[in-house]
Design a protein around this motif. Structure first.
Motif, PDB file in Angstrom:
ATOM      1  N   UNK A  74       0.692  -1.298   0.217  1.00 13.54           N
ATOM      2  CA  UNK A  74      -0.081   0.258   0.174  1.00 13.54           C
ATOM      3  C   UNK A  74       0.794   1.236  -0.078  1.00 13.54           C
ATOM      4  N   UNK A  75       0.925   1.876  -1.238  1.00 15.40           N
ATOM      5  CA  UNK A  75       2.039   3.057  -1.253  1.00 15.40           C
ATOM      6  C   UNK A  75       1.309   4.320  -0.788  1.00 15.40           C
ATOM      7  N   UNK A  76       1.739   5.099  -0.110  1.00 16.99           N
ATOM      8  CA  UNK A  76       1.458   6.653   0.109  1.00 16.99           C
ATOM      9  C   UNK A  76       2.516   7.351   0.243  1.00 16.99           C
ATOM     10  N   UNK A  77       2.201   8.859   0.488  1.00 16.15           N
ATOM     11  CA  UNK A  77       3.189   9.944   0.664  1.00 16.15           C
ATOM     12  C   UNK A  77       3.873   9.842  -0.595  1.00 16.15           C
ATOM     13  N   UNK A  78       3.081   9.922  -1.741  1.00 18.45           N
ATOM     14  CA  UNK A  78       3.646   9.993  -3.306  1.00 18.45           C
ATOM     15  C   UNK A  78       4.319   8.765  -3.623  1.00 18.45           C
ATOM     16  N   UNK A  79       4.210   7.672  -3.026  1.00 18.06           N
ATOM     17  CA  UNK A  79       5.074   6.682  -3.318  1.00 18.06           C
ATOM     18  C   UNK A  79       6.370   6.397  -2.501  1.00 18.06           C
ATOM     19  N   UNK A  80       6.639   7.396  -1.672  1.00 17.40           N
ATOM     20  CA  UNK A  80       7.888   7.241  -0.942  1.00 17.40           C
ATOM     21  C   UNK A  80       7.891   6.364   0.423  1.00 17.40           C
ATOM     22  N   UNK A  81       6.599   5.949   0.677  1.00 16.24           N
ATOM     23  CA  UNK A  81       6.516   5.221   1.736  1.00 16.24           C
ATOM     24  C   UNK A  81       5.685   4.082   1.266  1.00 16.24           C
ATOM     25  N   UNK A  82       5.748   2.793   2.006  1.00 16.46           N
ATOM     26  CA  UNK A  82       4.877   1.342   1.668  1.00 16.46           C
ATOM     27  C   UNK A  82       4.582   0.778   2.634  1.00 16.46           C
ATOM     28  N   UNK A  83       3.310   0.346   2.989  1.00 14.06           N
ATOM     29  CA  UNK A  83       2.941  -0.490   4.300  1.00 14.06           C
ATOM     30  C   UNK A  83       2.363  -1.831   3.618  1.00 14.06           C
ATOM     31  N   UNK A 106      12.237  10.152   0.971  1.00 15.32           N
ATOM     32  CA  UNK A 106      11.120  10.531   2.170  1.00 15.32           C
ATOM     33  C   UNK A 106      11.953  10.780   3.410  1.00 15.32           C
ATOM     34  N   UNK A 107      13.431  10.615   3.465  1.00 18.36           N
ATOM     35  CA  UNK A 107      14.310  10.925   4.621  1.00 18.36           C
ATOM     36  C   UNK A 107      14.872  12.381   4.470  1.00 18.36           C
ATOM     37  N   UNK A 108      15.124  12.910   5.518  1.00 12.31           N
ATOM     38  CA  UNK A 108      16.098  14.370   5.387  1.00 12.31           C
ATOM     39  C   UNK A 108      16.813  14.357   6.702  1.00 12.31           C
ATOM     40  N   UNK A 109      17.817  14.958   6.714  1.00  7.88           N
ATOM     41  CA  UNK A 109      18.776  15.317   7.967  1.00  7.88           C
ATOM     42  C   UNK A 109      18.393  16.895   7.920  1.00  7.88           C
ATOM     43  N   UNK A 110      18.171  17.235   9.097  1.00  9.66           N
ATOM     44  CA  UNK A 110      17.747  18.481   9.174  1.00  9.66           C
ATOM     45  C   UNK A 110      19.022  19.491  10.135  1.00  9.66           C
ATOM     46  N   UNK A 111      19.695  18.816  10.601  1.00  9.67           N
ATOM     47  CA  UNK A 111      21.018  19.338  11.326  1.00  9.67           C
ATOM     48  C   UNK A 111      22.285  18.602  10.994  1.00  9.67           C
ATOM     49  N   UNK A 112      23.057  18.512  12.005  1.00 11.24           N
ATOM     50  CA  UNK A 112      24.498  17.752  11.583  1.00 11.24           C
ATOM     51  C   UNK A 112      24.201  16.371  11.446  1.00 11.24           C
ATOM     52  N   UNK A 113      25.042  15.524  11.131  1.00 14.60           N
ATOM     53  CA  UNK A 113      25.034  14.277  10.930  1.00 14.60           C
ATOM     54  C   UNK A 113      24.919  13.426  12.171  1.00 14.60           C
TER      55      UNK A 113
END
Length: 53
Positions: free
Chosen positions: A14-23, A40-47
Motif C-alpha cells: 500500500x504506497x502512500x506519501x507520493x509513493x515514498x512510503x509503503x505499508x 522521504x528522509x531528510x537530515x535537518x541538522x548535523x550528521x
C-alpha cells in the motif's frame, strides 16, 4: 469474504506519501511492515541521528 481473502488483500503493498512510503502485512509473522525510501528522509541538522526526520 473469507479471512484468507481479507488477509491476502492486506498483504499487498500500500504506497502512500507520493509513493515514498509503503505499508504491508507480513505473510509469515502477520505484523505490519513499513518501507521508507531515501527520498522521504531528510537530515535537518548535523550528521547525528537525533536530527533525522
Amino acid at each position: 469474504m473469507s479471512k484468507k481473502d481479507i488477509f491476502s488483500l492486506l498483504s499487498r503493498l500500500v504506497p502512500f506519501d507520493d509513493g515514498n512510503k509503503v505499508l504491508w502485512l507480513d505473510r509469515v509473522t502477520g505484523r505490519v511492515c513499513m518501507s521508507i525510501s531515501a527520498k522521504a528522509m531528510a537530515i535537518t541538522g548535523i550528521e547525528d541521528r537525533r536530527y533525522w526526520n
